[in-house]
Write an enzyme that holds these catalytic residues in place. Sequence first.
Site, PDB file in Angstrom:
ATOM      1  N   PRO A  92     -21.775   3.340 -19.068  1.00 28.30           N
ATOM      2  CA  PRO A  92     -21.050   2.435 -19.986  1.00 28.30           C
ATOM      3  C   PRO A  92     -19.813   3.042 -20.630  1.00 28.30           C
ATOM      4  CG  PRO A  92     -23.156   3.129 -20.938  1.00 28.30           C
ATOM      5  CD  PRO A  92     -23.147   3.648 -19.539  1.00 28.30           C
ATOM      6  N   ILE A 110     -17.732   5.257 -18.836  1.00 25.75           N
ATOM      7  CA  ILE A 110     -16.832   5.799 -17.803  1.00 25.75           C
ATOM      8  C   ILE A 110     -16.261   4.657 -16.937  1.00 25.75           C
ATOM      9  CG2 ILE A 110     -16.586   7.403 -15.876  1.00 25.75           C
ATOM     10  CD1 ILE A 110     -18.962   8.973 -16.916  1.00 25.75           C
ATOM     11  N   ARG A 118      -0.284   2.350 -25.998  1.00 24.95           N
ATOM     12  CA  ARG A 118       0.320   1.140 -26.567  1.00 24.95           C
ATOM     13  C   ARG A 118      -0.702   0.350 -27.370  1.00 24.95           C
ATOM     14  NH1 ARG A 118       2.976   1.115 -21.555  1.00 24.95           N
ATOM     15  NH2 ARG A 118       1.592  -0.443 -20.664  1.00 24.95           N
ATOM     16  N   SER A 146       2.518  11.594 -12.612  1.00 29.06           N
ATOM     17  CA  SER A 146       3.341  10.390 -12.507  1.00 29.06           C
ATOM     18  C   SER A 146       4.526  10.542 -11.561  1.00 29.06           C
ATOM     19  CB  SER A 146       3.839  10.005 -13.904  1.00 29.06           C
ATOM     20  OG  SER A 146       4.283   8.681 -13.915  1.00 29.06           O
ATOM     21  N   CYS A 174       4.808   7.204  -3.194  1.00 23.29           N
ATOM     22  CA  CYS A 174       5.320   6.279  -2.179  1.00 23.29           C
ATOM     23  C   CYS A 174       6.718   6.679  -1.711  1.00 23.29           C
ATOM     24  CB  CYS A 174       5.366   4.855  -2.743  1.00 23.29           C
ATOM     25  SG  CYS A 174       3.798   4.369  -3.478  1.00 23.29           S
ATOM     26  N   LYS A 179      15.067 -25.763   4.249  1.00 25.11           N
ATOM     27  CA  LYS A 179      13.624 -25.728   4.529  1.00 25.11           C
ATOM     28  C   LYS A 179      13.294 -24.262   4.741  1.00 25.11           C
ATOM     29  CE  LYS A 179      13.195 -30.020   7.033  1.00 25.11           C
ATOM     30  NZ  LYS A 179      13.363 -30.492   8.398  1.00 25.11           N
TER      31      LYS A 179
HETATM   32  P1  FAD Z   1      -3.225   9.065  -6.931  1.00 17.90           P
HETATM   33  O1  FAD Z   1      -1.948   8.415  -7.261  1.00 17.90           O
HETATM   34  O2  FAD Z   1      -3.351   9.748  -5.637  1.00 17.90           O
HETATM   35  O3  FAD Z   1      -3.531  10.073  -8.092  1.00 17.90           O
HETATM   36  C1  FAD Z   1      -4.695  10.823  -8.098  1.00 17.90           C
HETATM   37  C2  FAD Z   1      -4.430  12.150  -8.766  1.00 17.90           C
HETATM   38  O4  FAD Z   1      -5.652  12.640  -9.205  1.00 17.90           O
HETATM   39  C3  FAD Z   1      -3.871  13.184  -7.825  1.00 17.90           C
HETATM   40  O5  FAD Z   1      -2.627  13.663  -8.293  1.00 17.90           O
HETATM   41  C4  FAD Z   1      -4.899  14.279  -7.801  1.00 17.90           C
HETATM   42  O6  FAD Z   1      -4.315  15.575  -7.780  1.00 17.90           O
HETATM   43  C5  FAD Z   1      -5.623  14.050  -9.095  1.00 17.90           C
HETATM   44  N1  FAD Z   1      -7.000  14.516  -9.093  1.00 17.90           N
HETATM   45  C6  FAD Z   1      -7.975  14.225  -8.190  1.00 17.90           C
HETATM   46  N2  FAD Z   1      -9.119  14.813  -8.531  1.00 17.90           N
HETATM   47  C7  FAD Z   1      -8.888  15.490  -9.670  1.00 17.90           C
HETATM   48  C8  FAD Z   1      -9.694  16.305 -10.490  1.00 17.90           C
HETATM   49  N3  FAD Z   1     -10.953  16.541 -10.215  1.00 17.90           N
HETATM   50  N4  FAD Z   1      -9.123  16.852 -11.565  1.00 17.90           N
HETATM   51  C9  FAD Z   1      -7.829  16.646 -11.866  1.00 17.90           C
HETATM   52  N5  FAD Z   1      -7.026  15.891 -11.130  1.00 17.90           N
HETATM   53  C10 FAD Z   1      -7.554  15.332 -10.049  1.00 17.90           C
HETATM   54  N6  FAD Z   1       1.034   2.471  -1.864  1.00 17.90           N
HETATM   55  C11 FAD Z   1       1.741   1.339  -1.894  1.00 17.90           C
HETATM   56  O7  FAD Z   1       1.280   0.342  -2.453  1.00 17.90           O
HETATM   57  N7  FAD Z   1       2.983   1.267  -1.321  1.00 17.90           N
HETATM   58  C12 FAD Z   1       3.536   2.346  -0.716  1.00 17.90           C
HETATM   59  O8  FAD Z   1       4.665   2.259  -0.216  1.00 17.90           O
HETATM   60  C13 FAD Z   1       2.818   3.538  -0.640  1.00 17.90           C
HETATM   61  N8  FAD Z   1       3.321   4.623  -0.020  1.00 17.90           N
HETATM   62  C14 FAD Z   1       2.620   5.795  -0.037  1.00 17.90           C
HETATM   63  C15 FAD Z   1       3.172   6.912   0.555  1.00 17.90           C
HETATM   64  C16 FAD Z   1       2.487   8.100   0.539  1.00 17.90           C
HETATM   65  C17 FAD Z   1       3.070   9.295   1.200  1.00 17.90           C
HETATM   66  C18 FAD Z   1       1.230   8.190  -0.112  1.00 17.90           C
HETATM   67  C19 FAD Z   1       0.486   9.490  -0.158  1.00 17.90           C
HETATM   68  C20 FAD Z   1       0.668   7.085  -0.705  1.00 17.90           C
HETATM   69  C21 FAD Z   1       1.357   5.867  -0.671  1.00 17.90           C
HETATM   70  N9  FAD Z   1       0.815   4.733  -1.258  1.00 17.90           N
HETATM   71  C22 FAD Z   1       1.535   3.561  -1.253  1.00 17.90           C
HETATM   72  C23 FAD Z   1      -0.517   4.734  -1.852  1.00 17.90           C
HETATM   73  C24 FAD Z   1      -0.442   4.905  -3.347  1.00 17.90           C
HETATM   74  O9  FAD Z   1       0.335   6.020  -3.638  1.00 17.90           O
HETATM   75  C25 FAD Z   1      -1.839   5.064  -3.890  1.00 17.90           C
HETATM   76  O10 FAD Z   1      -2.555   3.896  -3.615  1.00 17.90           O
HETATM   77  C26 FAD Z   1      -1.845   5.288  -5.377  1.00 17.90           C
HETATM   78  O11 FAD Z   1      -1.110   6.419  -5.716  1.00 17.90           O
HETATM   79  C27 FAD Z   1      -3.299   5.476  -5.855  1.00 17.90           C
HETATM   80  O12 FAD Z   1      -3.317   5.802  -7.193  1.00 17.90           O
HETATM   81  P2  FAD Z   1      -4.510   6.676  -7.783  1.00 17.90           P
HETATM   82  O13 FAD Z   1      -4.224   6.858  -9.211  1.00 17.90           O
HETATM   83  O14 FAD Z   1      -5.786   6.078  -7.390  1.00 17.90           O
HETATM   84  O15 FAD Z   1      -4.420   8.039  -6.997  1.00 17.90           O
END
Ligand code: FAD
Length: 819
Positions: free
Chosen positions: A280, A282, A25, A42, A46, A438
Site C-alpha cells: 500500500p 509502494i 507541485r 532526466s 529517445c 476530405k
Molecule cells: P527509464 O527512463 O529507463 O529510467 C529508469 C532509470 O532507473 C534508469 O536511468 C536506471 O539507471 C534507473 N535505475 C534502475 N534501477 C535502479 C536502481 N536499483 N537504483 C537506482 N536507479 C535505478 N519511447 C518513446 O515513446 N518514443 C521514443 O522515441 C523512444 N525512443 C527511445 C530510444 C532509446 C534509445 C531508448 C533506450 C528508449 C526509447 N524510448 C522511446 C523508450 C523510453 O525511453 C522509455 O519507455 C522510458 O524512458 C521509460 O521510462 P522509465 O522511467 O520507466 O525508465
Amino acid sequence: MSDKMKLVIIGGVAGGASAAARARRLNEDAEIILIERGEFVSFANCGLPYHISGAIADRERLLVQTPDTLYANLRIDVRINTEAIQINRSSKQVIVKNKLTGEEQGLSYDKLILSPGAEPIIPTLPGVDNPRIHTLRSMSDMDKIIRLIKDNKPTNSLIIGGGYIGLEMAEALRELGIDVVLVELAPQVMASLDPEMAAPIHQQLKLNGVDLRLETSVTSFTEQDEYVGVNLSTGEKLDVGLVIMAIGVRPETKLAIGAGLALGERGGILVDDHMLTSDPDIYAVGDAVEVKDFVSGFAALVPLAGPANKQGRIAADNAMGRDSVYKKTQGTGICKIFDLTTGMTGNNEKTLKRINRNYEKIYIHPTCHASYYPGASQISLKVLFDPDDGKILGAQGVGLDGVDKRIDVMAAAIRAGLTVFDLEEMELSYAPPYGSAKDPVNYAGYTASNFIRGDVDICHTNDMLSPSDNQILLDVRTAEENMLGTIPGSINIPLQQLRDRIGELPSDKELLVFCQVGLRGYLACRILKQKGFKCRNLTGGYKTYTMATDALPQPPETITETTDANISMPASKETEPANIVKAIDACGLQCPGPILRIANEIKLIKDGEAIEISSNDSGFAQDISSWCNSTGNRLISLDTQNGIYKAVVQKGAAPAKQLDSADSKKKSIVVFSGDLDKAIASFIIANGAAAMGSEVTMFFTFWGINILRKPEPVKVKKNIIESIFGWMMPRGADDLELSNMNMLGIGSLIIKGIMKKKNVPSLPELIKTAQRSGVHLVVCSMSMDLMGIKKEELIDGVDLGGVAMYLDKAESGNVNLFI
Ligand code: FAD
C-alpha cells in the site's frame, strides 16, 4: 497525510523525474529524494540515436534536467551514482549504495515510487561479451558507441533486432557512412505493425543501403583482431567493426522481486489503476510495470515514454493523497526510418487474431495533402474496426509525410471510444499544404462505413491469392497501369470502359475487383452491384496487394545514397560510372507520367548513355524497375532522399525480358469513338504501351477520325452533303464532347480542368506524345470516304490504311482493343 511526508523515488529518468516534479507541485513541504544509479537524471533517452548520427549535434541538449536544476527549481534531493539495492517493506526503508564509494545507507520513506525502467535483453550467446557489442539505453552507452566509432572507425556494423532502437540506429550508422547489416528473427521489422505495413519499411531500408536479413539470427560471436566475427543462423559468417544489440527490453524487476512485490502474468511489476503495487505504500511506473491494454483489456508490457511520464504523474498524485487513475495504455508509437515515418495506435491485426476479437480492416493510400500542392506524397493507412458497431480498434500508418497527424487523430479517436462513423464527421484543419478537404482520416471513415452500411463488400489479399473457380479477378485500372504489374490471373477492364463492356462479364461468378488504391474498385463495385453482379472490392487495391505479398521490387544491385553530408555508399559490384547525359525532374507527375517522360527521352540518347530521373511518386521505385525490365534498359541505381526517388537508367544496356515472341510486343487499337473521354483513354493506353516498348498501331475509323482533324477549317473540294457533314462533326481533339455528362460542353471543360490540375496531359498533348513515341496513327480510308473527310483536313503525321492493314497488325500482336 502530514505535510512532512517523505517520498523516495527510484529511477531518475522518464517516469521517476516526472513523478518527482509532480510531487513537488502538489506538496511544497515534502522531502523528495530521487535515486539514480547512473550519472545522469532526466535525460532524453529517445534522443540518443540522433546524437550518435549527429542530427542532435550538442550532447548537452539531451540533458533535460540536471541534479542542480532539479534542486534549484524543485528542491528535489537528487542522488546520482546511487543504486537502490534492497527494499525493507516492514521497516519502510530503502538500502542504497553509492556506486563511487561503495558506501551503503538506509533511507526511510513514507511513500516509495519505483521507476527503474527496462533493461536491454542480451542473449546468452558464445562470445557475446565482446567489447565491440553494445546496447543502447543510457548516456554512457551512447558515449561508448560514439567513442568506438571515433577511435576504431568501423566501416561496417551489425544491428541485431528491427524494433525502434534497431531501426533508429540503422539510420544513424548509415548517416555516418557505416555499412549496416540488420538481422531480424521475425519475417518483418517493427513488430507493432502488421507485416504488410512493414513492407515499405523493408524497401526503405534497402533503398538506403541497409542489408536487411529477415528470419535470421546470430548463433555466436568470435573475437577477431579488429572485428567481431558473427555467425548467422543462415550459416553465413560476417566480420564487423561494431554490433548493436537491440532485440528488446525486459522490465527491471530485481528490486521488486527482492521486496516480495507481486509480478503480473507478463513479468512486469503488478500495479492497479492507481499505479499501486501489492504494497500500500509502494507505487511503480514506466517500463517496469505491466499495464492493461486499452483496447483488449489484456495485460501488456508497453515500454514507451508517454505512458511512463503519465504514470509517474499519476503515482505522484496518489502518493500525495489525490485520487488519480491511469486509464490503460493503447501503445501509440511513431518511428522515423530514413525518409519514412511509421506510426501505430491501438491493437494490430496480429493481436486481434490472437485474442479472437471480431474485426474488419480497411486500407487507404491517399496523399498527405492536396495532390496539386507541391510535395504531396502517399500515406498508407490501415484501420481495424468492429464490423458490427464500427468501433475503432487500431490504426497503422506509413508514408513520407503526414503520418504523425493521422495516427494522433486515430489515437484520440480510440481513446474517446469513437467509431468509423465518427471519422466521417471529423472536422480537421485543411489548407492545400497541410491536408485535403476530405482528410485521410475522413476518407478512412467513409471507406469503413461504406462497408458496414453494405454499400460495398470488401475482400483482401488472401482472397486474391487463391480465388475459387466461381470467382474472377477484375482489374479496373487503365491498361498502362495494368501493364506495369497486376494480380496474376486477373482480367483488365478499365473503369471508364466498364459500363460499355459489362456484357463481357459472367453474371454467375463473383467478381473480386481491384484498382490501384481502392477508390476506382469501389466505383466499379457500385456499378456492378446495381447491375446485379456479385462483387467485392479489394480494400486498398493493388498497392495493398503488393505490400501484403511483399512484392515490392528488390532494389538494383548497386544502390547509391546521397546524404546531406554527401557520403556515398560503396557500390557492391564493380560498375563503370554511368555516362549521364540528361537529368529529368518528374516530381509532381503522377503515375505513369514519370515513365512516359523517360520512355520518350531515352529514345533521344545513344546506347550506353544514361538518364537520371527524379520522381516523388510512391510507386516510382516499382514502376521504373518493371519498365527497365521489360524494355531492355538497365536500372543502374535507385536512391531516395527526402522522399524523392532518383533513378539512373542506362539505355539498352540490359537484355530485354524474354517474351514469347517479338510479336507479343505489338498492340493495336481501333478507335471508333469520337468521344473525348474515350479518345483520352485510347491515347493513354497507346502511350503507356509505347513507353513499355511495344509497337503500337491506332486505327481510326468513323467518329474516331474526328480526333485527328485539324482544328482550323481547311479549304478542300467537297459536295454539299460532305460539307454539311464536315461542319456538324467536331473538328479535332479540342472540339470533342464527353460520352456522358457533357452538359452542353461544361462536362468536357471540367474534365480538361481536372486533367490540368492533376498534371495529366491534354488530348492534343497526348496525341503529340504518341507521335513522338512512334505510335503509328492510321486512318481508315474507307470511313474517310464515307464521311467526306479529306486527307488535308487531318493533322500531319497520319497514314491512310485499309482493313487488311489493320487486320495484319491485329493478328501479329497480342493486344487488340476496340474503343
Ligand atoms: P527509464 O527512463 O529507463 O529510467 C529508469 C532509470 O532507473 C534508469 O536511468 C536506471 O539507471 C534507473 N535505475 C534502475 N534501477 C535502479 C536502481 N536499483 N537504483 C537506482 N536507479 C535505478 N519511447 C518513446 O515513446 N518514443 C521514443 O522515441 C523512444 N525512443 C527511445 C530510444 C532509446 C534509445 C531508448 C533506450 C528508449 C526509447 N524510448 C522511446 C523508450 C523510453 O525511453 C522509455 O519507455 C522510458 O524512458 C521509460 O521510462 P522509465 O522511467 O520507466 O525508465
